[in-house]
Design an enzyme around this catalytic site. Structure first.
Site, mmCIF file in Angstrom:
data_model
loop_
_atom_site.group_PDB
_atom_site.id
_atom_site.type_symbol
_atom_site.label_atom_id
_atom_site.label_comp_id
_atom_site.label_asym_id
_atom_site.label_seq_id
_atom_site.Cartn_x
_atom_site.Cartn_y
_atom_site.Cartn_z
ATOM 1 C CD GLU A 136 -2.506 -1.310 2.686
ATOM 2 O OE1 GLU A 136 -3.378 -2.172 2.735
ATOM 3 O OE2 GLU A 136 -2.331 -0.475 3.583
ATOM 4 C CB CYS A 164 2.978 7.504 3.104
ATOM 5 S SG CYS A 164 3.524 6.342 4.345
ATOM 6 C CB CYS A 206 7.299 -4.998 9.036
ATOM 7 S SG CYS A 206 8.644 -3.984 9.671
ATOM 8 C CB CYS A 214 6.376 -2.296 16.426
ATOM 9 S SG CYS A 214 8.021 -1.855 15.859
ATOM 10 C CB CYS A 237 3.005 -1.597 13.958
ATOM 11 S SG CYS A 237 3.092 -1.382 12.167
ATOM 12 C CB CYS A 258 1.097 5.978 11.370
ATOM 13 S SG CYS A 258 1.899 7.366 10.650
HETATM 14 N N1 SAH Z 1 9.173 0.850 9.894
HETATM 15 C C1 SAH Z 1 9.422 2.235 9.941
HETATM 16 C C2 SAH Z 1 8.538 3.024 9.016
HETATM 17 C C3 SAH Z 1 7.105 2.599 8.934
HETATM 18 S S1 SAH Z 1 6.139 2.817 10.386
HETATM 19 C C4 SAH Z 1 9.320 2.740 11.368
HETATM 20 O O1 SAH Z 1 8.878 2.006 12.235
HETATM 21 O O2 SAH Z 1 9.741 3.867 11.595
HETATM 22 C C5 SAH Z 1 5.868 4.580 10.375
HETATM 23 C C6 SAH Z 1 5.514 5.163 11.727
HETATM 24 O O3 SAH Z 1 4.243 4.683 12.153
HETATM 25 C C7 SAH Z 1 6.493 4.797 12.836
HETATM 26 O O4 SAH Z 1 6.893 5.957 13.526
HETATM 27 C C8 SAH Z 1 5.662 3.899 13.756
HETATM 28 O O5 SAH Z 1 6.118 3.998 15.087
HETATM 29 C C9 SAH Z 1 4.281 4.451 13.546
HETATM 30 N N2 SAH Z 1 3.200 3.538 13.884
HETATM 31 C C10 SAH Z 1 3.170 2.211 13.758
HETATM 32 N N3 SAH Z 1 1.978 1.721 14.176
HETATM 33 C C11 SAH Z 1 1.234 2.780 14.570
HETATM 34 C C12 SAH Z 1 -0.098 2.928 15.056
HETATM 35 N N4 SAH Z 1 -0.915 1.886 15.195
HETATM 36 N N5 SAH Z 1 -0.539 4.176 15.352
HETATM 37 C C13 SAH Z 1 0.257 5.252 15.173
HETATM 38 N N6 SAH Z 1 1.513 5.168 14.690
HETATM 39 C C14 SAH Z 1 2.000 3.940 14.387
HETATM 40 FE FE1 SF4 Z 2 7.636 -2.454 11.054
HETATM 41 FE FE2 SF4 Z 2 5.434 -1.288 11.957
HETATM 42 FE FE3 SF4 Z 2 7.543 -1.515 13.570
HETATM 43 FE FE4 SF4 Z 2 7.632 0.202 11.494
HETATM 44 S S1 SF4 Z 2 6.282 0.313 13.257
HETATM 45 S S2 SF4 Z 2 9.208 -1.301 12.115
HETATM 46 S S3 SF4 Z 2 6.388 -0.947 9.979
HETATM 47 S S4 SF4 Z 2 6.362 -3.209 12.714
#
Ligand code: SAH
Ligand code: SF4
Length: 354
Positions: free
Chosen positions: A103, A116, A123, A127, A130, A346
């Site tokens: 996406e 974006c 991934c 996390c 996420c 995000c």
């Molecule tokens: N993997 C990279 C880039 C993609 S995630 C990273 O983690 O930085 C992009 C951003 O979305 C990151 O700052 C992450 O902490 C945030 N993010 C992930 N899940 C989220 C959620 N459910 N709500 C708000 N931000 C989130």
């Molecule tokens: Fe991967 Fe989501 Fe963690 Fe970014 S925030 S590193 S996309 S698992």
């Protein structure tokens, strides 16, 4: 004319020009015994004119186009499904092979338009807050699959619309796929034949691959680091894999060592999770942790998704957190959640029916 036997370029299959680096295209041109400038012409057709067919390359003779067509093709990504949010955000769903999908999200914020983009299917990192992380890693994207998200988004823009910034914040961890990301950035920024997007308009966001931050510095683009916690234990809980590999102290050390021009700064992203990392004490610890680093802070209130145990903090808690950081003399921005109704915000990417 038939190609000499030594050429590795002719198989039964046609090579995809988009899957080749600029050097590989120069080699192809040399093997065809064409003048060197033809490589630049071909690259310009691919990236600046976004040609979908070799037959459109009108500054190549008909004979040369036919020669090129006999050994290669332009295999652009299939048109994505576009999902429109009420707030003007557009989510582009690209289907890949074997039911996989990625996406990209176009986010208008007048006068800016941010795209974006994704770097992995799923991934590498896990996390806990996420949705993408919960998919696991399906595979890395190739350089051309990263660039094609931009080409396709540009194809979809209305008259007068222009992408003003590009963020690597979609699905995936860019620094877990650093070679493809580096090659993609080369094609996106090159002004001679590439898309010519200024490096200052591009930001890569990492979950904290400390030893690889240097790779981003070399590209001249902006770096955002997803900190998301104010203690090592908290980060272990929220970002288990990343923090085990590169614990918070190591990450902060790498950030302090990051080479920055005097007029540039790092961005720290901090997802605010109710009752987890959003207390006044967290904000005070953050002030201390980031002391001395040229940076700004982006707060991202948690975007909820079905099945997640986490909650978005109250507006009051968010404002209080922001106010404490501001008292610590930091520039703090609150990331507006865009496209939440289409799970395009995000951390909401990845709910793709297969
Ligand atoms: N993997 C990279 C880039 C993609 S995630 C990273 O983690 O930085 C992009 C951003 O979305 C990151 O700052 C992450 O902490 C945030 N993010 C992930 N899940 C989220 C959620 N459910 N709500 C708000 N931000 C989130
Ligand atoms: Fe991967 Fe989501 Fe963690 Fe970014 S925030 S590193 S996309 S698992």
């Amino acid at each position: 004319m038939s190609l000499p036997q030594t050429l590795p370029i002719v198989n039964d299959s046609h090579q995809n020009l988009l899957a080749m680096t600029s050097i590989e295209i120069s080699n192809l041109v040399a093997q065809l015994e064409w003048p060197a400038f033809r490589a630049k012409q071909i690259l310009q057709w691919l990236y600046q004119h976004r040609a979908k067919k070799i037959s459109l390359m009108s500054n190549l003779s008909k004979k040369d186009r036919e020669r090129l067509q006999s050994i290669s093709m332009i295999d652009r990504a299939k048109a994505p499904t576009v999902v429109n949010s009420q707030d003007g955000t557009r989510k582009l769903l690209f289907s890949l092979e074997n039911g996989l999908a990625i996406e990209s999200v176009l986010i208008p914020d007048d006068p800016r338009l941010t795209l974006c983009i994704s770097t992995q299917v799923g991934c590498t990192v896990d996390c806990s807050f996420c949705l993408t992380g919960q998919m696991g890693l399906k595979r890395n994207l190739k350089a051309h699959e990263i660039v094609e998200q931009v080409l396709t988004a540009q194809d979809l823009l209305a008259e007068g619309e222009r992408i003003t910034s590009l963020v690597f914040m979609g699905m995936g961890e860019p620094l877990a796929n650093v070679d493809a990301v580096t090659e993609a950035v080369t094609r996106l920024t090159n002004t001679q034949w590439g898309l010519g997007i200024p490096a200052r308009r591009i930001t890569i966001s990492t979950a904290g691959f400390a030893p690889r931050l240097k790779a981003v510095a070399g590209l001249g683009i902006n770096l955002a680091v997803s900190l998301n916690a104010s203690t090592n234990a908290q980060r272990d809980h929220l970002m288990p894999m990343m923090n085990k590999l590169h614990p918070l102290p190591e990450l902060l050390e790498a950030c302090r060592a990051y080479p920055l021009d005097p007029n540039r700064r790092l961005t720290f992203e901090y997802v605010l999770l109710s009752g987890e990392n959003d207390s006044p004490d967290d904000a005070k610890r953050l002030i201390h942790l980031l002391h001395g680093i040229q940076c700004k802070i982006n707060l991202i209130p948690f975007n909820e998704f079905p099945g997640s145990p986490f909650r978005r903090p109250s507006d009051a808690a968010i404002e209080n957190f922001q106010a404490i950081l501001r008292q610590g003399q930091y520039d703090v921005f609150l990331r507006k959640s865009r496209g939440r109704d289409i799970l395009g915000a995000c951390g909401q990417l990845g709910n793709i029916p297969t």
